[in-house]
Scaffold this motif. Structure first.
Motif, PDB file in Angstrom:
ATOM      1  N   ARG A   1      -6.021   9.340 -12.991  1.00  0.00           N
ATOM      2  CA  ARG A   1      -5.454   9.642 -11.735  1.00  0.00           C
ATOM      3  C   ARG A   1      -6.405   8.696 -10.805  1.00  0.00           C
ATOM      4  O   ARG A   1      -6.327   8.757  -9.551  1.00  0.00           O
ATOM      5  N   LYS A   2      -7.469   8.545 -11.304  1.00  0.00           N
ATOM      6  CA  LYS A   2      -8.627   7.617 -10.586  1.00  0.00           C
ATOM      7  C   LYS A   2      -8.461   6.147 -10.599  1.00  0.00           C
ATOM      8  O   LYS A   2      -8.284   5.696 -11.613  1.00  0.00           O
ATOM      9  N   VAL A   3      -8.903   5.578  -9.567  1.00  0.00           N
ATOM     10  CA  VAL A   3      -9.193   4.194  -9.632  1.00  0.00           C
ATOM     11  C   VAL A   3     -10.476   3.674  -9.324  1.00  0.00           C
ATOM     12  O   VAL A   3     -11.179   4.427  -8.361  1.00  0.00           O
TER      13      VAL A   3
ATOM     14  N   SER B   1      -8.955   8.988  -6.056  1.00  0.00           N
ATOM     15  CA  SER B   1      -8.011   9.872  -6.957  1.00  0.00           C
ATOM     16  C   SER B   1      -7.007  10.313  -6.302  1.00  0.00           C
ATOM     17  O   SER B   1      -6.702  10.416  -5.150  1.00  0.00           O
ATOM     18  N   PHE B   2      -5.527   9.884  -6.958  1.00  0.00           N
ATOM     19  CA  PHE B   2      -4.288  10.435  -6.488  1.00  0.00           C
ATOM     20  C   PHE B   2      -3.856  11.622  -7.260  1.00  0.00           C
ATOM     21  O   PHE B   2      -4.201  12.212  -8.236  1.00  0.00           O
ATOM     22  N   ALA B   3      -2.904  12.364  -6.480  1.00  0.00           N
ATOM     23  CA  ALA B   3      -2.193  13.428  -7.010  1.00  0.00           C
ATOM     24  C   ALA B   3      -1.132  12.782  -8.346  1.00  0.00           C
ATOM     25  O   ALA B   3      -1.083  13.604  -9.269  1.00  0.00           O
ATOM     26  N   ASP B   4      -0.987  11.504  -8.308  1.00  0.00           N
ATOM     27  CA  ASP B   4      -0.278  11.299  -9.418  1.00  0.00           C
ATOM     28  C   ASP B   4      -0.543   9.959 -10.108  1.00  0.00           C
ATOM     29  O   ASP B   4      -0.875   9.011  -9.652  1.00  0.00           O
ATOM     30  N   ASP B   5      -0.512  10.163 -11.428  1.00  0.00           N
ATOM     31  CA  ASP B   5      -1.376   8.833 -12.077  1.00  0.00           C
ATOM     32  C   ASP B   5      -0.593   7.505 -12.318  1.00  0.00           C
ATOM     33  O   ASP B   5      -0.899   6.818 -12.473  1.00  0.00           O
TER      34      ASP B   5
ATOM     35  N   VAL C   1       0.716   6.398  -9.530  1.00  0.00           N
ATOM     36  CA  VAL C   1       0.218   5.695  -8.363  1.00  0.00           C
ATOM     37  C   VAL C   1      -0.930   4.961  -8.824  1.00  0.00           C
ATOM     38  O   VAL C   1      -1.028   3.651  -8.381  1.00  0.00           O
ATOM     39  N   ALA C   2      -1.921   5.568  -9.658  1.00  0.00           N
ATOM     40  CA  ALA C   2      -3.163   4.749  -9.800  1.00  0.00           C
ATOM     41  C   ALA C   2      -3.008   3.749 -10.800  1.00  0.00           C
ATOM     42  O   ALA C   2      -3.460   2.795 -10.739  1.00  0.00           O
TER      43      ALA C   2
END
Length: 289
Positions: A192-194, A234-238, A240-241
């Motif tokens: 979920r992190k970029v 970091s996003f709540a949804d992977d 999105v990442a």
């Protein structure tokens, strides 16, 4: 003369249908084919040998066995190619029926513009098929869009079509995918992190958070200290990442590059990609840990 009927079935164990014979006791193949399209003959099981026997066919006319038609059940013959095609059609129909029975799921729509409303979403996706539900996720306190939403369709085929392509909604490319909860148990979880490269010191964590919220809910922003020209979001949804990886985005007039944030065992390559870590290595380790 009373009309005589013979018993004919498509398969030996199926309920037979009575087919009328001609005045001379023969049966026209065309009469059989009228009830069993594609039929090319008849066969029956001999009461003596218990083997299947073919009925004599001469110029489209079926002739009774030596002892007459009797009370036997005659089974329809089909050309092999025709039978194969019928089997293929039946198999295809079964697949379609099974597919039709499959239930649709809530799809997540990523990258929504701030201004997109639920009515806008419904109007757009209704062009693909009947829409059951649409929802734009909003911040509880401000009521502002979080940059993503959900849609659900009546037909499974519509869902498949929507997932297979990108969507231009209110001037922005959006992706429509199955959320994590619908993934199979054997499908690996994605990060979920970029990794946000080429950052400048005047870009704050709050500014990064505000910028990336247009794509989805942001759960954390990390800028290492001392500053090393990169950050992590970091996003709540992977999903999105994943959708942002490989993109070059403009933040405060600066072009930043988004790539996958590698797991803890890959942090060494990430350090090499970002430059020397120096005193910030412990902070990065804490972020991955």
């Amino acid at each position: 003369m009373a009309e005589v009927y013979i018993r004919v079935a498509e398969e030996e164990n199926e309920e037979p249908m009575e087919i009328p014979s001609e005045d001379d006791g023969t049966v026209l193949l065309s009469t059989v084919a009228a009830q069993f399209p594609g039929a090319c003959g008849l066969r029956f099981r001999s009461p003596v040998s218990q083997c299947m026997r073919g009925v004599r066919l001469v110029e489209g006319i079926l002739h009774a066995p030596e002892n007459g038609w009797g009370n036997l059940v005659y089974v329809v013959n089909y050309p092999k190619d025709n039978k194969r095609k019928m089997d293929e059609i039946d198999a295809s129909s079964a697949v379609k029926m099974k597919r039709g029975d499959m239930k649709t799921s809530d799809l997540i729509v990523l990258g929504l513009p701030w201004k997109t409303s639920e009515q806008d979403l419904k109007d757009y996706f209704s062009t693909f098929g009947e829409v059951i539900m649409v929802q734009v996720k909003r911040d509880v306190k401000t009521g502002n869009s979080k940059g993503f939403g959900f849609v659900r369709f009546t037909e499974y085929e519509t869902q498949d079509k929507v997932i297979s392509q990108r969507h231009m909604i209110d001037g922005r490319w959006c992706d429509c995918k199955l959320p994590n909860s619908k993934q199979g148990p054997d499908e690996p979880m994605r990060s979920r992190k970029v990794f946000v490269g080429r950052c400048t010191e005047d870009i704050s964590a709050d500014e990064l958070r505000q910028f990336f919220m247009q794509y989805g809910e942001v759960t954390d922003v990390f800028i290492p200290k001392p500053f090393r020209a990169f950050a992590f979001v970091s996003f709540a949804d992977d999903q999105v990442a994943s959708s942002l990886c490989g993109e070059d985005l403009i933040i405060k007039g600066v072009s930043v590059h988004i790539s996958n944030a590698e797991p803890k065992h890959g942090s060494r390559q990430m350090m090499e990609r970002a430059g020397r870590f120096g005193n910030g290595s412990s902070s990065l380790a804490a972020f991955f840990g």
